[in-house]
Structures are given as C-alpha cells and as structure tokens.
Design a protein around this motif. Structure first.
Motif, PDB file in Angstrom:
ATOM      1  N   VAL A 160       0.845  -1.194   0.000  1.00 38.76           N
ATOM      2  CA  VAL A 160       0.000   0.000   0.000  1.00 38.76           C
ATOM      3  C   VAL A 160       0.882   1.245   0.000  1.00 38.76           C
ATOM      4  O   VAL A 160       1.782   1.370   0.835  1.00 38.76           O
ATOM      5  CB  VAL A 160      -0.937   0.017   1.231  1.00 38.76           C
ATOM      6  N   ILE A 161       0.635   2.144  -0.948  1.00 37.43           N
ATOM      7  CA  ILE A 161       1.326   3.442  -0.979  1.00 37.43           C
ATOM      8  C   ILE A 161       0.288   4.509  -0.673  1.00 37.43           C
ATOM      9  O   ILE A 161      -0.719   4.640  -1.376  1.00 37.43           O
ATOM     10  CB  ILE A 161       1.980   3.710  -2.347  1.00 37.43           C
ATOM     11  N   LEU A 162       0.522   5.270   0.391  1.00 40.56           N
ATOM     12  CA  LEU A 162      -0.388   6.337   0.809  1.00 40.56           C
ATOM     13  C   LEU A 162       0.223   7.687   0.458  1.00 40.56           C
ATOM     14  O   LEU A 162       1.358   7.977   0.832  1.00 40.56           O
ATOM     15  CB  LEU A 162      -0.645   6.251   2.309  1.00 40.56           C
ATOM     16  N   SER A 163      -0.538   8.516  -0.263  1.00 40.40           N
ATOM     17  CA  SER A 163       0.016   9.789  -0.717  1.00 40.40           C
ATOM     18  C   SER A 163      -1.048  10.885  -0.670  1.00 40.40           C
ATOM     19  O   SER A 163      -2.257  10.607  -0.711  1.00 40.40           O
ATOM     20  CB  SER A 163       0.544   9.651  -2.155  1.00 40.40           C
ATOM     21  N   ARG A 164      -0.582  12.120  -0.601  1.00 39.00           N
ATOM     22  CA  ARG A 164      -1.484  13.259  -0.670  1.00 39.00           C
ATOM     23  C   ARG A 164      -2.289  13.188  -1.973  1.00 39.00           C
ATOM     24  O   ARG A 164      -1.721  12.942  -3.043  1.00 39.00           O
ATOM     25  CB  ARG A 164      -0.673  14.565  -0.635  1.00 39.00           C
ATOM     26  N   PRO A 165      -3.610  13.383  -1.906  1.00 38.11           N
ATOM     27  CA  PRO A 165      -4.425  13.313  -3.122  1.00 38.11           C
ATOM     28  C   PRO A 165      -4.001  14.355  -4.154  1.00 38.11           C
ATOM     29  O   PRO A 165      -3.481  15.413  -3.809  1.00 38.11           O
ATOM     30  CB  PRO A 165      -5.852  13.594  -2.618  1.00 38.11           C
ATOM     31  N   GLY A 166      -4.223  14.046  -5.413  1.00 41.63           N
ATOM     32  CA  GLY A 166      -3.895  14.994  -6.478  1.00 41.63           C
ATOM     33  C   GLY A 166      -2.832  14.467  -7.420  1.00 41.63           C
ATOM     34  O   GLY A 166      -2.753  13.270  -7.700  1.00 41.63           O
ATOM     35  N   LYS A 167      -1.968  15.373  -7.874  1.00 40.39           N
ATOM     36  CA  LYS A 167      -1.003  15.029  -8.912  1.00 40.39           C
ATOM     37  C   LYS A 167       0.075  14.054  -8.448  1.00 40.39           C
ATOM     38  O   LYS A 167       0.647  13.335  -9.261  1.00 40.39           O
ATOM     39  CB  LYS A 167      -0.353  16.310  -9.450  1.00 40.39           C
ATOM     40  N   CYS A 168       0.357  14.031  -7.159  1.00 37.45           N
ATOM     41  CA  CYS A 168       1.368  13.091  -6.664  1.00 37.45           C
ATOM     42  C   CYS A 168       0.923  11.652  -6.907  1.00 37.45           C
ATOM     43  O   CYS A 168       1.733  10.793  -7.257  1.00 37.45           O
ATOM     44  CB  CYS A 168       1.640  13.321  -5.179  1.00 37.45           C
ATOM     45  N   ILE A 169      -0.371  11.387  -6.741  1.00 38.50           N
ATOM     46  CA  ILE A 169      -0.885  10.045  -7.003  1.00 38.50           C
ATOM     47  C   ILE A 169      -0.771   9.719  -8.488  1.00 38.50           C
ATOM     48  O   ILE A 169      -0.478   8.575  -8.861  1.00 38.50           O
ATOM     49  CB  ILE A 169      -2.343   9.921  -6.506  1.00 38.50           C
ATOM     50  N   ASP A 170      -0.965  10.728  -9.342  1.00 34.77           N
ATOM     51  CA  ASP A 170      -0.777  10.514 -10.783  1.00 34.77           C
ATOM     52  C   ASP A 170       0.665  10.111 -11.081  1.00 34.77           C
ATOM     53  O   ASP A 170       0.923   9.205 -11.885  1.00 34.77           O
ATOM     54  CB  ASP A 170      -1.117  11.788 -11.566  1.00 34.77           C
TER      55      ASP A 170
END
Length: 217
Positions: A111-121
């Motif tokens: 599982v990779i948890l990241s700030r929503p938005g372009k970072c997830i892209d």
C-alpha cells in the motif's frame, strides 16, 4: 493569521518538493504520463521516487516469477550498465538479487499512501514501469498497464489517498498487507481505515529525504 497562513503554505511547498519537484513547478510537469520514458524520468528527478523504484525492483525479484529475457534485451541491458557510474552500479547490483535471494513467489500486497492529487498521478506513472498489478483507489488510472490482468505476477501495488476520502466504491480496501509506505507527511497511520489494512507482520516503510521538513517532522 497571515503569518500562520504563510508558514502553512511554506510547509506545503516544501512537502511537495520532498515528494517530487514536478509538483512544485507546473511548467516542468509532464504533459503526458503515458510515455515509456516517464517512469525513468520520474526516478531520475526525485530521490524519493528513485528509492521507491528500487524497492519495487527488489520486491519484483523476490516475489514475482523470473522474467524471461531474449538475447536482444540482454545486450541492450549490458550496454546500458556499461555507462553507469559507480554509485548507480551499486544500486544495479543490489537490485539484481536473483542469485543471492531465493524467490518466494507468493502473493504480496503493498500500500502506498500519498497526498491526493497530482502526486498520485506520478506514483501511478512510476509503477507503470514495473512488473506489478496496479490498483488505484481514487481518480482515474492513467492507463492499464500490460500486467493488469496478469495471473503470473504476485506483486500488487495499491495506491490510496492519505486522507482515505473519496475512495472508489467499486474497490474493496486491501487486507493483510506486507508493506505500507506513507509517501509524505500528510499520512496519519492512526486513521481507522489504515489500521484495518495492517496485517500482524505488516512493515511500515517511510521514505524521508535527509535535512528536509519531513526529516524534522
């Protein structure tokens, strides 16, 4: 209030830089994330993305079946390795664990948890360059990678927003994960939904650039 806002904004900017410089400067953000060279570009321009790419390579070598290479691919890889400097050569040697680590070849969830938005892209685009099944729980996939429906791969990467909000309703949250990677400081591991995803032997891996706001936090 103005001072508090400025501090919060500065922390947000520094957090973006820690994740990837492309998140800070709109001009440099790739127009398309589907190109074959994008995963390598992302890893070459961010230390955190480079370490994540190395981790994915290591886990691929441990848990996935060995990939068969034709002679043309081997010749291309040998020529590429010849031009690497000593530091990159050490990373290459570490990644090439086929001879020193026994393959487990069992299903593994990350599982990779990241700030929503372009970072997830960007994380989605990076994973496209690796042998893994990608499951994205917010927003639309960049495109289906060639391994999406593979029955031979054991490595599955789950990309989730750190706030655990606006999750896709058609996808159940993963369980019994081997690794959870909080990609930035926006992640709260005490979140109820995140706690439910942890298995008994789950390992938390934080990627923290030295001497940064994340390092201090």
């Amino acid at each position: 209030l103005h001072t508090a806002y400025r501090r919060q904004r500065q922390m947000c900017i520094r957090d973006r830089v820690c994740s990837h410089p492309y998140l800070l400067i709109e001009h440099y953000f790739p127009k398309s994330l589907t190109g074959k060279d994008i995963p390598k570009r992302l890893a070459d321009t961010s230390g955190k993305f480079k370490i994540l790419a190395t981790l994915l390579d290591l886990l691929d070598n441990i848990y996935n079946p060995e990939e068969k290479e034709n002679s043309k691919d081997k010749d291309s890889k040998n020529k590429k390795n010849h031009h690497h400097n000593t530091k990159d050569k050490e990373i290459e040697d570490t990644v090439n664990t086929k001879k020193v680590i026994k393959r487990k070849e069992e299903p593994i969830d990350i599982v990779i948890l990241s700030r929503p938005g372009k970072c997830i892209d960007l994380l989605d685009a990076l994973c496209m360059g690796h042998r893994c099944i990608i499951k994205r729980y917010i927003g639309s996939k960049i495109k289906e990678n060639s391994h999406h429906k593979s029955k031979t791969l054991n490595l599955t990467v789950h990309i989730l927003p750190s706030d655990m909000k606006e999750l896709r309703k058609d996808m159940a949250l993963p369980k019994n994960d081997k690794f959870i990677i909080p990609f930035d400081i926006s992640c709260n591991l005490d979140n109820e939904k995140i706690s439910h995803m942890k298995s008994r032997d789950c390992k938390i891996i934080r990627l923290v650039p030295i001497n940064t706001i994340e390092h201090i936090a």
